[in-house]
Design a protein around this motif. Structure first.
Motif, mmCIF file in Angstrom:
data_model
loop_
_atom_site.group_PDB
_atom_site.id
_atom_site.type_symbol
_atom_site.label_atom_id
_atom_site.label_comp_id
_atom_site.label_asym_id
_atom_site.label_seq_id
_atom_site.Cartn_x
_atom_site.Cartn_y
_atom_site.Cartn_z
ATOM 1 N N ARG A 72 43.922 29.380 33.553
ATOM 2 C CA ARG A 72 43.094 30.421 32.926
ATOM 3 C C ARG A 72 41.623 30.185 33.240
ATOM 4 N N GLU A 73 41.166 28.947 33.112
ATOM 5 C CA GLU A 73 39.758 28.632 33.366
ATOM 6 C C GLU A 73 39.391 28.852 34.836
ATOM 7 N N ALA A 74 40.277 28.470 35.743
ATOM 8 C CA ALA A 74 40.002 28.673 37.172
ATOM 9 C C ALA A 74 39.929 30.169 37.488
ATOM 10 N N ALA A 75 40.843 30.946 36.913
ATOM 11 C CA ALA A 75 40.837 32.397 37.141
ATOM 12 C C ALA A 75 39.579 33.029 36.563
ATOM 13 N N MET A 76 39.169 32.602 35.372
ATOM 14 C CA MET A 76 37.968 33.154 34.750
ATOM 15 C C MET A 76 36.719 32.766 35.539
ATOM 16 N N ASN A 77 36.672 31.539 36.038
ATOM 17 C CA ASN A 77 35.514 31.107 36.808
ATOM 18 C C ASN A 77 35.378 31.927 38.090
ATOM 19 N N ARG A 78 36.475 32.135 38.807
ATOM 20 C CA ARG A 78 36.408 32.935 40.035
ATOM 21 C C ARG A 78 35.997 34.371 39.710
ATOM 22 N N LEU A 79 36.525 34.905 38.631
ATOM 23 C CA LEU A 79 36.170 36.261 38.220
ATOM 24 C C LEU A 79 34.672 36.353 37.887
ATOM 25 N N MET A 80 34.121 35.346 37.234
ATOM 26 C CA MET A 80 32.689 35.338 36.925
ATOM 27 C C MET A 80 31.862 35.264 38.204
ATOM 28 N N HIS A 115 41.256 43.086 42.024
ATOM 29 C CA HIS A 115 42.478 42.279 42.128
ATOM 30 C C HIS A 115 42.451 41.115 41.134
ATOM 31 N N LEU A 116 41.289 40.477 40.982
ATOM 32 C CA LEU A 116 41.178 39.368 40.031
ATOM 33 C C LEU A 116 41.386 39.842 38.600
ATOM 34 N N LEU A 117 40.828 41.003 38.258
ATOM 35 C CA LEU A 117 41.049 41.566 36.916
ATOM 36 C C LEU A 117 42.520 41.877 36.694
ATOM 37 N N ALA A 118 43.163 42.429 37.719
ATOM 38 C CA ALA A 118 44.589 42.748 37.604
ATOM 39 C C ALA A 118 45.419 41.476 37.457
ATOM 40 N N ASP A 119 45.105 40.456 38.247
ATOM 41 C CA ASP A 119 45.837 39.190 38.149
ATOM 42 C C ASP A 119 45.635 38.550 36.778
ATOM 43 N N ALA A 121 44.919 40.045 33.967
ATOM 44 C CA ALA A 121 45.658 40.845 32.972
ATOM 45 C C ALA A 121 47.146 40.531 33.024
ATOM 46 N N ARG A 122 47.664 40.386 34.230
ATOM 47 C CA ARG A 122 49.092 40.089 34.384
ATOM 48 C C ARG A 122 49.432 38.693 33.847
ATOM 49 N N ASP A 123 48.592 37.702 34.174
ATOM 50 C CA ASP A 123 48.889 36.317 33.831
ATOM 51 C C ASP A 123 48.500 35.945 32.400
ATOM 52 N N PHE A 124 47.491 36.623 31.857
ATOM 53 C CA PHE A 124 46.994 36.252 30.525
ATOM 54 C C PHE A 124 46.935 37.476 29.615
ATOM 55 N N GLU A 125 45.828 38.190 29.663
ATOM 56 C CA GLU A 125 45.666 39.419 28.907
ATOM 57 C C GLU A 125 44.571 40.231 29.592
ATOM 58 N N THR A 134 45.362 48.460 36.017
ATOM 59 C CA THR A 134 45.491 47.835 37.328
ATOM 60 C C THR A 134 46.297 46.548 37.279
ATOM 61 N N GLY A 135 46.538 46.014 36.089
ATOM 62 C CA GLY A 135 47.272 44.765 35.966
ATOM 63 C C GLY A 135 48.766 44.920 35.989
ATOM 64 N N GLU A 136 49.261 46.111 36.340
ATOM 65 C CA GLU A 136 50.692 46.379 36.413
ATOM 66 C C GLU A 136 51.407 45.992 35.122
ATOM 67 N N LEU A 137 50.759 46.322 34.006
ATOM 68 C CA LEU A 137 51.336 46.010 32.705
ATOM 69 C C LEU A 137 52.337 47.086 32.315
ATOM 70 N N ASP A 138 53.161 46.774 31.350
ATOM 71 C CA ASP A 138 54.098 47.745 30.813
ATOM 72 C C ASP A 138 53.283 48.877 30.196
ATOM 73 N N GLN A 139 53.389 50.064 30.756
ATOM 74 C CA GLN A 139 52.587 51.196 30.306
ATOM 75 C C GLN A 139 53.068 51.758 28.960
ATOM 76 N N ASN A 140 54.127 51.187 28.416
ATOM 77 C CA ASN A 140 54.604 51.636 27.111
ATOM 78 C C ASN A 140 53.994 50.852 25.969
ATOM 79 N N GLU A 141 53.153 49.884 26.313
ATOM 80 C CA GLU A 141 52.515 49.056 25.291
ATOM 81 C C GLU A 141 51.007 49.127 25.441
ATOM 82 N N TYR A 142 50.328 49.069 24.315
ATOM 83 C CA TYR A 142 48.869 48.990 24.311
ATOM 84 C C TYR A 142 48.503 47.538 24.104
#
Length: 156
Positions: A72-80, A115-119, A121-125, A134-142
């Motif tokens: 999570r921290e590595a993904a957030m750092n790259r996103l920042m 892509h980083l935002l989508a990843d 969202a998929r891996d965490f929230e 864009t995170g390919e989440l279940d569109q039936n859930e908010y």
């Protein structure tokens, strides 16, 4: 108040006059250095109140032993890093809209950011409303209110 005898035009005295040269394109920092230095452009990193290169006031990663938290921290750092560069390039392109190098890098990094935002969202929230889609989440859930946000201790 300044008297006319001290000032020919009766206007207040000037304390300073600025000279702002037009920025030229220069090879940008790598994104990790750019985030630490506060600019993507080394040519703007002037020595007025500059800290030594590589020192940063950014809070270091928590040193968590949990592999999921490290991911999570590595993904957030790259996103920042990428988000910072996109914002800095936006400011540059506001005054240099015809710069092909700047526009090319902006497009590349803006796409990477999506892509980083989508990843993330998929891996965490989802971090943004856009990444809910864009995170390919279940569109039936908010899922917007799911999980702790970074400012709530998710990446400390």
């Amino acid at each position: 108040m300044i008297s006319e005898s001290n000032n020919q035009c009766g206007c207040p005295e000037h304390l300073a006059m600025a000279s702002v040269p037009k920025q030229q394109w220069c090879e940008p920092y790598d994104l990790s250095t750019a985030l630490k230095e506060g600019t993507i452009f080394p040519c703007l990193n002037l020595t007025f109140f500059k800290a030594p290169l590589g020192e940063s006031a950014l809070k270091p990663a928590s040193g968590a032993e949990d592999p999921q938290q490290q991911k999570r921290e590595a993904a957030m750092n790259r996103l920042m890093e990428v988000s910072f560069a996109v914002n800095d390039l936006t400011l540059y392109l506001d005054t240099h809209p015809d710069c092909s190098e700047g526009l090319s890098l902006f497009c590349q990094l803006a796409e990477e950011r999506l892509h980083l935002l989508a990843d993330y969202a998929r891996d965490f929230e989802p971090l943004t409303q856009l990444s809910m889609i864009t995170g390919e989440l279940d569109q039936n859930e908010y899922r917007w209110p799911e999980g702790p946000m970074p400012w709530e201790g998710a990446c400390v």
